[in-house]
Design a protein around this motif. Sequence first.
Motif, PDB file in Angstrom:
ATOM      1  N   TYR A  23      83.003 -12.442  17.164  1.00  0.00           N
ATOM      2  CA  TYR A  23      82.344 -12.493  18.475  1.00  0.00           C
ATOM      3  C   TYR A  23      81.168 -13.471  18.427  1.00  0.00           C
ATOM      4  O   TYR A  23      81.011 -14.312  19.305  1.00  0.00           O
ATOM      5  N   GLN A  24      80.354 -13.372  17.374  1.00  0.00           N
ATOM      6  CA  GLN A  24      79.200 -14.258  17.232  1.00  0.00           C
ATOM      7  C   GLN A  24      79.638 -15.711  17.049  1.00  0.00           C
ATOM      8  O   GLN A  24      79.025 -16.618  17.604  1.00  0.00           O
ATOM      9  N   TRP A  25      80.678 -15.930  16.279  1.00  0.00           N
ATOM     10  CA  TRP A  25      81.180 -17.294  16.050  1.00  0.00           C
ATOM     11  C   TRP A  25      81.653 -17.920  17.357  1.00  0.00           C
ATOM     12  O   TRP A  25      81.332 -19.062  17.665  1.00  0.00           O
ATOM     13  N   ILE A  26      82.417 -17.149  18.136  1.00  0.00           N
ATOM     14  CA  ILE A  26      82.921 -17.663  19.412  1.00  0.00           C
ATOM     15  C   ILE A  26      81.764 -17.914  20.375  1.00  0.00           C
ATOM     16  O   ILE A  26      81.723 -18.935  21.061  1.00  0.00           O
ATOM     17  N   ALA A  27      80.806 -16.983  20.429  1.00  0.00           N
ATOM     18  CA  ALA A  27      79.652 -17.166  21.313  1.00  0.00           C
ATOM     19  C   ALA A  27      78.881 -18.426  20.943  1.00  0.00           C
ATOM     20  O   ALA A  27      78.461 -19.179  21.819  1.00  0.00           O
ATOM     21  N   GLN A  28      78.705 -18.677  19.654  1.00  0.00           N
ATOM     22  CA  GLN A  28      77.996 -19.864  19.200  1.00  0.00           C
ATOM     23  C   GLN A  28      78.785 -21.133  19.554  1.00  0.00           C
ATOM     24  O   GLN A  28      78.211 -22.146  19.951  1.00  0.00           O
ATOM     25  N   ALA A  29      80.106 -21.069  19.407  1.00  0.00           N
ATOM     26  CA  ALA A  29      80.951 -22.223  19.709  1.00  0.00           C
ATOM     27  C   ALA A  29      80.922 -22.567  21.198  1.00  0.00           C
ATOM     28  O   ALA A  29      81.076 -23.721  21.580  1.00  0.00           O
ATOM     29  N   LEU A  30      80.708 -21.564  22.045  1.00  0.00           N
ATOM     30  CA  LEU A  30      80.735 -21.783  23.491  1.00  0.00           C
ATOM     31  C   LEU A  30      79.366 -22.095  24.077  1.00  0.00           C
ATOM     32  O   LEU A  30      79.259 -22.339  25.284  1.00  0.00           O
ATOM     33  N   VAL A  31      78.322 -22.087  23.252  1.00  0.00           N
ATOM     34  CA  VAL A  31      76.984 -22.384  23.757  1.00  0.00           C
ATOM     35  C   VAL A  31      76.983 -23.787  24.360  1.00  0.00           C
ATOM     36  O   VAL A  31      77.423 -24.750  23.741  1.00  0.00           O
ATOM     37  N   GLY A  32      76.522 -23.881  25.585  1.00  0.00           N
ATOM     38  CA  GLY A  32      76.448 -25.176  26.241  1.00  0.00           C
ATOM     39  C   GLY A  32      77.743 -25.620  26.887  1.00  0.00           C
ATOM     40  O   GLY A  32      77.777 -26.625  27.568  1.00  0.00           O
ATOM     41  N   GLU A  33      78.802 -24.902  26.678  1.00  0.00           N
ATOM     42  CA  GLU A  33      80.071 -25.257  27.297  1.00  0.00           C
ATOM     43  C   GLU A  33      80.281 -24.394  28.534  1.00  0.00           C
ATOM     44  O   GLU A  33      79.829 -23.265  28.602  1.00  0.00           O
ATOM     45  N   SER A  34      80.961 -24.932  29.491  1.00  0.00           N
ATOM     46  CA  SER A  34      81.274 -24.143  30.683  1.00  0.00           C
ATOM     47  C   SER A  34      82.675 -23.564  30.516  1.00  0.00           C
ATOM     48  O   SER A  34      83.643 -24.074  31.071  1.00  0.00           O
ATOM     49  N   ALA A  35      82.768 -22.545  29.693  1.00  0.00           N
ATOM     50  CA  ALA A  35      84.059 -21.917  29.420  1.00  0.00           C
ATOM     51  C   ALA A  35      84.439 -21.004  30.588  1.00  0.00           C
ATOM     52  O   ALA A  35      83.643 -20.210  31.039  1.00  0.00           O
TER      53      ALA A  35
END
Length: 72
Positions: free
Chosen positions: A52-64
Amino acid sequence: MQNTAAPVRYRIAIYRACGCYFVQVVDLPGCFTRGATEVEAVENARSAIRAYQWIAQALVGESATVQLQISA
């Protein structure tokens, strides 16, 4: 002196149903796991929290955006 941050702790709820155990990570919406035993379910929750943390970090700044289409 080295600055070490305390580890983050998450609250979990453990449920038993259908012969197995389910864990809900209360502080992370949609984060659930299961296991044959309580111990296995909690260990799986640790892995789910890291994912969950990895995905949240990967999506930071992206408009997912996730779109769900239900057809009858």
